[in-house]
Every structure is written in C-alpha cells, then in structure tokens.
Design an enzyme around this catalytic site. Structure first.
Site, PDB file in Angstrom:
ATOM      1  N   CYS A   2       0.819  -1.211   0.000  1.00 19.76           N
ATOM      2  CA  CYS A   2       0.000   0.000   0.000  1.00 19.76           C
ATOM      3  C   CYS A   2       0.857   1.266   0.000  1.00 19.76           C
ATOM      4  CB  CYS A   2      -0.874   0.037   1.236  1.00 19.76           C
ATOM      5  SG  CYS A   2      -1.877  -1.419   1.442  1.00 19.76           S
ATOM      6  N   ARG A  27       4.896   0.253  -6.040  1.00 20.77           N
ATOM      7  CA  ARG A  27       4.893  -0.542  -4.818  1.00 20.77           C
ATOM      8  C   ARG A  27       3.978  -1.767  -4.930  1.00 20.77           C
ATOM      9  NH1 ARG A  27       6.688   2.334  -0.239  1.00 20.77           N
ATOM     10  NH2 ARG A  27       5.310   1.214   1.154  1.00 20.77           N
ATOM     11  N   TRP A  75      -2.997  -2.706  -1.569  1.00 25.59           N
ATOM     12  CA  TRP A  75      -2.637  -4.080  -1.924  1.00 25.59           C
ATOM     13  C   TRP A  75      -3.393  -4.958  -0.942  1.00 25.59           C
ATOM     14  CZ3 TRP A  75       0.086  -8.392   0.058  1.00 25.59           C
ATOM     15  CH2 TRP A  75       0.579  -9.281  -0.905  1.00 25.59           C
ATOM     16  N   ASN A 101      -1.675   1.886   5.793  1.00 32.06           N
ATOM     17  CA  ASN A 101      -0.785   0.845   5.300  1.00 32.06           C
ATOM     18  C   ASN A 101      -0.394   0.016   6.512  1.00 32.06           C
ATOM     19  OD1 ASN A 101       1.198  -0.720   4.163  1.00 32.06           O
ATOM     20  ND2 ASN A 101       2.666   0.939   3.866  1.00 32.06           N
ATOM     21  N   GLY A 102      -0.460  -1.323   6.381  1.00 34.32           N
ATOM     22  CA  GLY A 102      -0.087  -2.183   7.501  1.00 34.32           C
ATOM     23  C   GLY A 102      -1.248  -3.085   7.880  1.00 34.32           C
ATOM     24  N   GLU A 478      18.224 -16.611  -8.690  1.00 32.29           N
ATOM     25  CA  GLU A 478      17.781 -15.256  -9.014  1.00 32.29           C
ATOM     26  C   GLU A 478      17.288 -15.181 -10.466  1.00 32.29           C
ATOM     27  OE1 GLU A 478      16.862 -12.748  -7.628  1.00 32.29           O
ATOM     28  OE2 GLU A 478      17.202 -11.011  -8.899  1.00 32.29           O
ATOM     29  N   LYS A 482      13.523 -14.071 -11.518  1.00 30.07           N
ATOM     30  CA  LYS A 482      13.272 -12.925 -12.416  1.00 30.07           C
ATOM     31  C   LYS A 482      12.291 -13.320 -13.502  1.00 30.07           C
ATOM     32  CE  LYS A 482      14.240 -10.287 -10.772  1.00 30.07           C
ATOM     33  NZ  LYS A 482      14.751  -9.939  -9.524  1.00 30.07           N
ATOM     34  N   GLU A 485       8.595 -14.168 -12.122  1.00 28.86           N
ATOM     35  CA  GLU A 485       7.795 -13.092 -11.526  1.00 28.86           C
ATOM     36  C   GLU A 485       7.302 -12.084 -12.555  1.00 28.86           C
ATOM     37  OE1 GLU A 485       9.756 -10.534  -8.656  1.00 28.86           O
ATOM     38  OE2 GLU A 485      11.635 -10.729  -9.710  1.00 28.86           O
ATOM     39  N   HIS A 501      18.114 -36.577  -9.176  1.00 31.87           N
ATOM     40  CA  HIS A 501      17.515 -37.253  -8.024  1.00 31.87           C
ATOM     41  C   HIS A 501      15.996 -37.085  -7.996  1.00 31.87           C
ATOM     42  CE1 HIS A 501      21.420 -38.284  -6.422  1.00 31.87           C
ATOM     43  NE2 HIS A 501      21.810 -37.038  -6.662  1.00 31.87           N
ATOM     44  N   LYS A 600       6.225  -4.065  -4.359  1.00 35.94           N
ATOM     45  CA  LYS A 600       7.645  -3.726  -4.274  1.00 35.94           C
ATOM     46  C   LYS A 600       8.168  -3.847  -2.855  1.00 35.94           C
ATOM     47  CE  LYS A 600      11.575  -2.176  -5.834  1.00 35.94           C
ATOM     48  NZ  LYS A 600      12.371  -3.188  -6.548  1.00 35.94           N
TER      49      LYS A 600
HETATM   50  C1  F6R Z   1      12.158  -9.915  -6.665  1.00 37.19           C
HETATM   51  C2  F6R Z   1      12.131  -8.984  -5.554  1.00 37.19           C
HETATM   52  C3  F6R Z   1      11.778  -9.523  -4.216  1.00 37.19           C
HETATM   53  C4  F6R Z   1      12.543  -8.769  -3.113  1.00 37.19           C
HETATM   54  C5  F6R Z   1      12.056  -9.211  -1.728  1.00 37.19           C
HETATM   55  C6  F6R Z   1      12.833  -8.523  -0.631  1.00 37.19           C
HETATM   56  O1  F6R Z   1      12.543  -9.277  -7.845  1.00 37.19           O
HETATM   57  O2  F6R Z   1      12.348  -7.814  -5.705  1.00 37.19           O
HETATM   58  O3  F6R Z   1      11.974 -10.895  -4.120  1.00 37.19           O
HETATM   59  O4  F6R Z   1      13.912  -9.032  -3.268  1.00 37.19           O
HETATM   60  O5  F6R Z   1      10.695  -8.920  -1.601  1.00 37.19           O
HETATM   61  O6  F6R Z   1      12.698  -7.136  -0.724  1.00 37.19           O
HETATM   62  P1  F6R Z   1      13.704  -6.150  -0.004  1.00 37.19           P
HETATM   63  O7  F6R Z   1      15.041  -6.321  -0.674  1.00 37.19           O
HETATM   64  O8  F6R Z   1      13.121  -4.791  -0.214  1.00 37.19           O
HETATM   65  O9  F6R Z   1      13.763  -6.565   1.432  1.00 37.19           O
END
Ligand code: F6R
Length: 605
Positions: A2, A27, A75, A101-102, A478, A482, A485, A501, A600
């Site tokens: 949010c 976000r 969100w 937010n929260g 990673e 990427k 997502e 396995h 985000k």
């Molecule tokens: C994926 C991504 C997330 C963040 C995760 C942690 O592309 O961005 O997996 O890495 O939510 O977020 P932070 O780094 O802000 O703690």
C-alpha cells in the site's frame, strides 16, 4: 505494498494526490482512492484497478474541491480488491477519513466491539475500525482522538487522517510501517516513500514509531507518543526526479538493468581508499564472531546465497543463509558470537525486520545492507552499509540485487583482511577485478540484442529450468525468480547435480534448460548434467565465460559474459538473465514493471 500520500497547500489537492499515487504505483496495488477536505466536508473517490481509472473517475466528479487531502493505493490483505474495500475509509458520521498501510492485528475484536454499539461496517477491511475509533473518541479535539485511537491499535500501521471540522489540516501517525514527511514552501506532504515527493520537495523528516504529525500549509508539529511536541530537523535527500522517471526507456525495469554499471560504480568506488576497502560507517570487530548468518527475502536472500559462498571462501568462517520468513520459526542458534547480516533493498520488508529483531534479542550483532536511507532496517541495525543503487521503481529488483552482491563481496574481502585470512596479493588482485565490475557489467549489457533474439525464440515455453553448481547455482535462483515473476512462466532453479535425483523426470523434448557454467573448475561436472538433459530431448541455453569454447559443442545457444574473478562472476552473470526475463515478458505483453499479485515493498508478514 500500500502507498500513502497526503497533501496540504494552497492549490487544489486532487491533482497532487493523483500524481503522488502514480509515483507510488510501483509498490504494487489493486485499487486506489483519494479524499479531499473542503467547504462541504470530506468527499472521496475510489476504484478497483489502476490509478488511470481513478484519474478518470476524479475528472468525472466535481466534488473533489479543496487544498487538503489524502490518497492511497491498496494491496489487498483483509478483503478482496473492490471499490468498497479501497481506501480512504470514512466514519459513519462523515467526520473522519483515513488511509492506512499495515495490518491492525486486533481488528476482529475492535470490529465486534463497534458492531455491538450498532456501527454498520461498509467494508471487509481492518482499516475501517480506525475511523470508528476516531469518530468514537472525538469530542472536538482531533489530536486527542488520534492518541486515544492509537492506544487501542495493535499491529503495524502508517495512517493519514482528515477531519471534516479542520479542512485545512492533515494528520498522520505510524508504528512499524514506513511514512515520511515532505516539507515544502507553503505546502506540506506525507508519503510512504520519497519517490512520491521528490518532484515537490527534497526536504524530508522521518517519522518515528508512535509519533503523530499535524500539518497545515505553513506549519508542521510533530508530537511524541505522550502528545508532547518534538523538534525534528528536515534532511535533504539527494535523489533527483530524473532517477525516478523512465528517461525514454519503455519500462523502469529496463532502465534499471541499464543503470547497473553506474549503480555498481557508486556503490564500490567511494569505499576504496589508497588500495583498501574502507567502510566508514561500520564498527565491527570480526574476531568476536564464530559464525555469520545472512537473512533476507526473495532476491535479497539470493544475493545472500552468493554472499555466503564468497564470505565463507575468503574468511573461512561458517556462514549460513536463511530466508527471513523461516528463520524465526527455527529458534535460531544465535548469540553474541554471531554476526547477522540482513539484506534488503527497501529496508521495510516485514519478515526481514522481524527476523532481525529476533536475532538482536538473542544477542547477535547486526549488519544491514540496505538501499533506502533511513528505512526501518537501516534504523534498527547496529551497523549499516548502504548500496548506492538509487531509487528502484520496477517491482522486480535488478540493480538492487547486483549492488547487494557487490557489497557482500566487498564485505567478504574487508572481513578476510581484518581476520588475516587473505594474502595481500590475493586481496589486491580481487580489488582490481572489483573495480572493473562496472565496466564488465557494461559489456554484459552489450548482449542485449542477442538476448532479445533468444527471448523471441524461447518466449512461448510453458516451463523451464535453470541449472548450475556452487556460485552458478546461487545465480540460477535469481535468474529463475526474475523470469517467473515478470513473465508468469513456470521456472525452477536446480543445483545441476541434484536434478537426477527426481526432477529430471520433468525433462522432455523441447524443455528449455538454461545452464550456468561460469565456474571453470566445475565446468566438466555441469557439462555432464547438460548431457543428461540433452539425452532426454531438452534444448540448452548455456551461459559461460568469454574464454570458454567447449560450451559451443554442448549447448544449442550460448551467451558469453566477460571474464572476471570467479568470486565476482555472479554480478556479471545475472545480467543476461535479467535481460532474458525482461524480453520474454515483453514478448508475452506482460505488465513488466507491475507484475500481477506482487508488491515492491512487502510490509506484511
Ligand atoms: C524480486 C524482488 C523480491 C525482493 C524481496 C525482498 O525481484 O524484488 O523478491 O527481493 O521482496 O525485498 P527487499 O530487498 O526490499 O527486502
């Protein structure tokens, strides 16, 4: 997650709020709304869907007049995304409007308390109890009503408040959720983060937990939890608006991928003084520790997995990496001899914060690697090393990840030197490669058009695998995240030797396997895994170092990345994988900067 914006000034509030919400879109959200306080009370407009929808609805409504208002992108947590559940929420008497937010953890109890008093709730949200409390405690003194309300709330919150009786004021408060104040000339703001404010002001004040702010266009008073005014000077934030805008790129993600050489340079160079890595900002005696624990979520955790290998190799200390959402429930064996490294781009990830608090409680020393200055994690940690990646807007992290890995590499070298576990010769040779990372990242970016062609070839696969060994495997994690997502294509990262396995049952003709083979000493081993999947009909996209020729006879397609020290390879090796994910998602017409269901900044557990 949010996003919150609040504005009070002399012009119309609605356009400022809508602009702020657009900047907070990154976000992640599923509905949005604004409320404006004017001569005829508080009016609000809310909608499910994007801020563009909200803009249309606001233009169709001529009641949103006034120079003071609050806005929100939601969100969904409690209740589905809908117009009704969208914020702001208004009290039954129309006196208060709130954005939040929260999570209010005791909302069920509060809701039934008010239902018994006859209140009819409009939404399924936890937020609506806040407006009920405000209206209930209001006797003409808004600040008092806010203080009484906050004393009843359990959980985490950043809230923005309007009161119809004070159409020239906005209020905000926070506990364990991000909220900053923007101080302008003849106007004041609050917002979830700086990106919503930089086009208006760069003078910001961090609100601390339990504080309340009361603002008009020309005044601003911050009260502590006891209601006493406190003096807090504004800080100047150097981020500029251009850094938070697309600068001609089609997506923020592509812009941020391309910014990596600059972000790496900004993160690495200022910390190298007279041929040594110097962290001015930390005070850590490495000889105190017999163990290092790295904790984080998502990509930050995967950066931590790379860091685990590098620190362990150079420092010869046992290093573990654990996802923050699991760590707490393991009753971790952490004590004053443990250094806990917490990695987070936003500095606001709820699981990471909770894990860090738990480890501190157990006596550990904490070191945070964070991008957002003044964020909760940065404030709570004993020591902080900032990544200087600049604002990261795309939900999928790119420059955030590579700068985290670079800081972990630098920390490993720094710690190994302090412990006397690295020879000067090895240190100096690694340092040369470290300083050349920006230039090599630039050369990896030159693969962009070749990667795009491969994405055009493979974009329609329904499922694929990333395989690699050791540090290559950490990068697989990673690369695979990427892709899934942002393109919504199922993908799995596997330690190459582990595939046989069980999971090899899923390898069938046409399955794409991306094989990372940059670690020269394990190349032959990975080649044998490549042969196993090829024997079952898989197509292989090999990623190897520029000096590797064997890969051409093993893989169907090849991407070669610049040669660097094997410990530093992940920073370079991930770049073609970021580009691959980007171009596959683009070809599939996905909403790259705002993938579905994602946020985000993940401020809920
Ligand atoms: C994926 C991504 C997330 C963040 C995760 C942690 O592309 O961005 O997996 O890495 O939510 O977020 P932070 O780094 O802000 O703690």
């Amino acid at each position: 997650m949010c996003g919150i914006i609040g504005f009070v000034g002399s012009g119309e509030a609605a356009p400022v709020l809508l602009d702020g919400l657009k900047r907070l879109e990154y976000r992640g959200y599923d509905s949005a709304g604004v409320a404006v306080s004017g001569a005829d009370g508080i009016n609000m407009v809310k909608t499910i869907g994007k801020v563009e929808e909200l803009v249309k609805k606001v233009h169709e409504c001529d009641r949103l007049r006034g120079s003071c208002g609050i806005g929100h992108t939601r969100w969904a947590t409690h209740g589905i995304p809908s117009d009704i559940n969208a914020h702001p929420h208004m009290s039954e008497d129309g006196k208060f409007a709130v954005v939040h937010n929260g999570i209010i953890e005791n909302f069920t109890a509060l809701r039934s308390e008010f239902e018994q008093k006859g209140v009819k709730f409009q939404s399924e949200t936890d937020t609506e109890v806040i407006v009920c409390l405000l209206a209930y405690y209001y006797d003409g003194d808004v600040k008092k009503a806010i203080m009484k309300t906050l004393s009843r709330l359990e959980g985490s919150y950043a809230i923005g408040i309007l009161c119809a009786d004070e159409p020239e004021k906005i209020y905000a408060a926070k506990v364990a959720s991000p909220l900053i104040i923007g101080v302008g000339a003849g106007e004041n703001f609050f917002a979830s983060d700086i990106t919503a404010l930089v086009s208006h002001t760069k003078n910001v004040i961090d609100l601390d937990d339990g504080e309340i702010v009361e603002m008009t266009a020309d005044s601003l008073v911050i009260y502590n939890h006891a209601g006493k005014p406190v003096e807090k000077p504004a800080k100047f934030v150097a981020w500029d608006i251009a850094a938070a805008e697309k600068n001609g790129y089609e997506h923020f993600m592509l812009k941020e991928i391309m910014e990596q050489p600059g972000a790496l340079k900004a993160t690495i160079e200022p910390r190298i003084k007279d041929g040594w890595i110097v962290f001015d900002d930390i005070d850590i005696d490495m000889t105190k520790f017999n163990r290092i624990l790295i904790t984080a979520c998502g990509s930050a955790y995967y950066a931590g997995c790379v860091g685990r290998n590098v620190i362990e190799t150079l420092c010869r200390i046992p290093v573990e990496a654990e996802v923050a959402s699991e760590l707490r429930y393991r009753h971790p064996l952490v004590d004053e001899k443990t250094l806990v490294i917490v990695v987070s781009q936003s500095g606001e990830t709820a699981d990471t914060i909770a894990s860090m608090k738990e480890c501190k409680k157990l006596g550990a020393t904490t070191l945070a690697i964070v991008n957002v200055v003044g964020s909760t994690i940065a404030k709570l940690a004993d020591n902080v090393i900032y990544t200087w990646a600049g604002p990261e807007i795309a939900v999928a992290t790119t420059k955030g990840y590579t700068t985290q890995v670079a800081v972990l590499d630098m920390f490993a070298m720094w710690a190994a030197e302090k412990l006397g576990r690295i020879s000067e010769e090895e240190y100096k040779s690694l340092l040369v490669d470290l300083m050349r990372l920006p230039e090599r990242a630039q050369r990896a970016l030159d693969l962009s058009s070749r990667v795009k062609k491969l994405a055009d070839k493979y974009y329609d696969r329904s499922s694929l695998f990333f395989i690699g060994r050791n540090i290559d495997y950490s990068v697989c994690l990673e690369g695979s995240l990427k892709l899934k997502e942002i393109s919504y294509i199922h993908s799995e990262a596997y330690a190459a030797g582990e595939l046989k396995h069980g999971t090899i049952a899923l390898i069938e003709p046409g399955r794409l396997v991306v094989a990372l083979c940059c670690l020269e000493e394990l190349f032959e081993k990975t080649v044998s895994n490549i042969e196993q999947v090829k024997a079952r009909g898989a197509q292989v996209l090999g990623v190897a170092l520029e000096n590797n020729r064997r890969i051409f006879s093993e893989a169907d397609d090849v991407l070669l990345v610049p040669v660097t020290n094997k410990l530093l390879v992940p920073v370079i090796e991930i770049i073609p994988l970021q580009l691959f994910a980007y171009y596959v998602a683009r070809k599939n017409k996905c909403d790259i900067d705002k993938p579905k269901n994602l946020a985000k900044s993940v401020t809920v557990e």
